[in-house]
Design an enzyme around this catalytic site. Structure first.
Site, short mmCIF file in Angstrom:
data_model
loop_
_atom_site.label_atom_id
_atom_site.label_comp_id
_atom_site.label_asym_id
_atom_site.label_seq_id
_atom_site.Cartn_x
_atom_site.Cartn_y
_atom_site.Cartn_z
N GLY A 31 -40.88 -49.55 10.31
CA GLY A 31 -42.18 -49.47 9.65
C GLY A 31 -43.04 -48.35 10.19
CG HIS A 34 -43.30 -40.97 10.27
ND1 HIS A 34 -42.16 -40.22 10.11
CD2 HIS A 34 -43.04 -41.81 11.31
CE1 HIS A 34 -41.26 -40.56 11.02
NE2 HIS A 34 -41.76 -41.54 11.75
CG HIS A 37 -39.79 -43.60 8.25
ND1 HIS A 37 -40.97 -43.65 8.96
CD2 HIS A 37 -38.85 -44.18 9.04
CE1 HIS A 37 -40.75 -44.23 10.12
NE2 HIS A 37 -39.48 -44.56 10.21
CG ASP A 150 -34.29 -41.84 17.44
OD1 ASP A 150 -34.84 -41.52 18.49
OD2 ASP A 150 -34.85 -42.47 16.54
CD GLN A 153 -31.50 -45.29 16.18
OE1 GLN A 153 -32.13 -46.05 16.90
NE2 GLN A 153 -32.00 -44.85 15.03
CG MET A 185 -42.61 -35.89 11.03
SD MET A 185 -44.36 -36.25 10.90
CE MET A 185 -44.85 -34.89 9.87
O1 PAF Z 1 -34.68 -45.72 14.47
C1 PAF Z 1 -35.28 -46.80 14.30
O2 PAF Z 1 -36.35 -46.86 13.68
C2 PAF Z 1 -34.69 -48.08 14.88
O3 PAF Z 1 -34.05 -47.84 16.08
C3 PAF Z 1 -33.77 -48.81 13.90
C4 PAF Z 1 -32.54 -47.98 13.57
C5 PAF Z 1 -34.51 -49.16 12.63
C6 PAF Z 1 -33.26 -50.11 14.52
O4 PAF Z 1 -34.29 -50.96 14.84
#
Ligand code: PAF
Length: 281
Positions: A31, A34, A37, A150, A153, A185
């Site tokens: 959430g 920005h 996203h 990220d 990630q 961002m």
């Molecule tokens: O990158 C993110 O916003 C979070 O790490 C994710 C992938 C939604 C998992 O909570």
């Protein structure tokens, strides 16, 4: 846009899409949406899948309880943004419903996940692992959208997809979106003043300058480049937590061979706000 708040309703919804021969694209978020996203939502129009966005501030990935409670939340505005992008469905589950008690089993993640953010935010990636795997199980997407900001990630998502989903989910890695100052961002940027954002522009500029120097001279001295960056940004009141140059594939030490894909990754503090960034070399 459909708004679904329980796992069982979401499963029913997804089943009916898949049995109707449509695929699902998932854009997972926490959430406080920005422009970063929004670029994922725009990119996800590339397929005619049903597009589902999730909003869930995942307590498991915060190693600091205060950071979790203070994480910016702005659901009404988020819904407006999702509707603007014609997202078909928003999934926003409750903690108790989505997080399973996996009998205290912690996934043993690959070694490269304990470096960088894994080292400084102990447990963070296990939390991301839990929720992303669970979202994939509930929603069964054929496409999943994540930002490259990220980068570590991204490596974790590749690992999840390969190990648990037989590579049947297509990961769409989206470029980092930057503000006018070059700052990547992030939902956390909301905590920065305009002046702090201006000051932070030095980060991206410095990363680009290191990239140029590395590309020019294979005999680069990375320790020297790191020292220079750390002292330069200190003048702007920015503290570097880590700055590393590692292989893009699995974050190992570069071998200095010409064709190796490398990534420069940084975590830094502006006042008490921790931010990350990276660029591919
Ligand atoms: O990158 C993110 O916003 C979070 O790490 C994710 C992938 C939604 C998992 O909570």
């Amino acid at each position: 846009m459909d708004i679904i708040t329980t796992v069982s309703d979401q499963q029913k919804y997804c089943k009916s899409i898949i049995s109707g021969d449509k695929g699902i694209s998932l854009i997972p978020t926490m959430g406080n949406l920005h422009k970063g996203h929004e670029s994922l939502f725009i990119r996800s129009t590339e397929s005619d899948n049903r597009r589902i966005a999730s909003i869930f501030v995942n307590p498991l990935q915060f190693n600091d309880a205060k950071d979790y409670t203070e994480y910016p939340r702005s659901i009404e505005n988020d819904i407006k943004i999702l509707e603007k992008h014609k997202i078909d469905c928003l999934f926003m589950p409750e903690v108790k419903d989505i997080i399973l008690d996996r009998e205290n089993k912690t996934e043993c993640l690959p070694d490269y996940m304990s470096k960088l953010c894994g080292q400084y935010r102990v447990g963070h990636f296990n939390g991301v692992f839990e929720i992303v795997k669970r979202l994939f199980e509930v929603i069964c997407p054929s496409l999943a959208y994540f930002g490259r900001k990220d980068y570590q990630q991204i490596l974790l998502i590749r690992y999840i997809i390969k190990k648990y989903f037989d590579n049947n989910i297509n990961l769409v890695e989206c470029e980092t979106i930057r503000d006018d100052f070059g700052l990547a961002m992030s939902s956390r940027n909301i905590h920065l003043s305009v002046n702090q954002r201006k000051q932070s522009s030095i980060i991206y500029k410095s990363l680009c300058s290191i990239k140029d120097q590395i590309k020019k001279d294979i005999n680069y001295n990375f320790d020297k480049l790191r020292k220079e960056l750390v002292s330069k940004v200190k003048n702007e009141n920015i503290r570097v937590e880590y700055l590393e140059l590692l292989t893009s594939e699995n974050l190992s030490k570069p071998s200095r061979k010409k064709d190796e894909n490398l990534t420069l990754l940084i975590a830094f503090y502006v006042s008490n706000i921790r931010l990350i960034d990276n660029i591919q070399i």
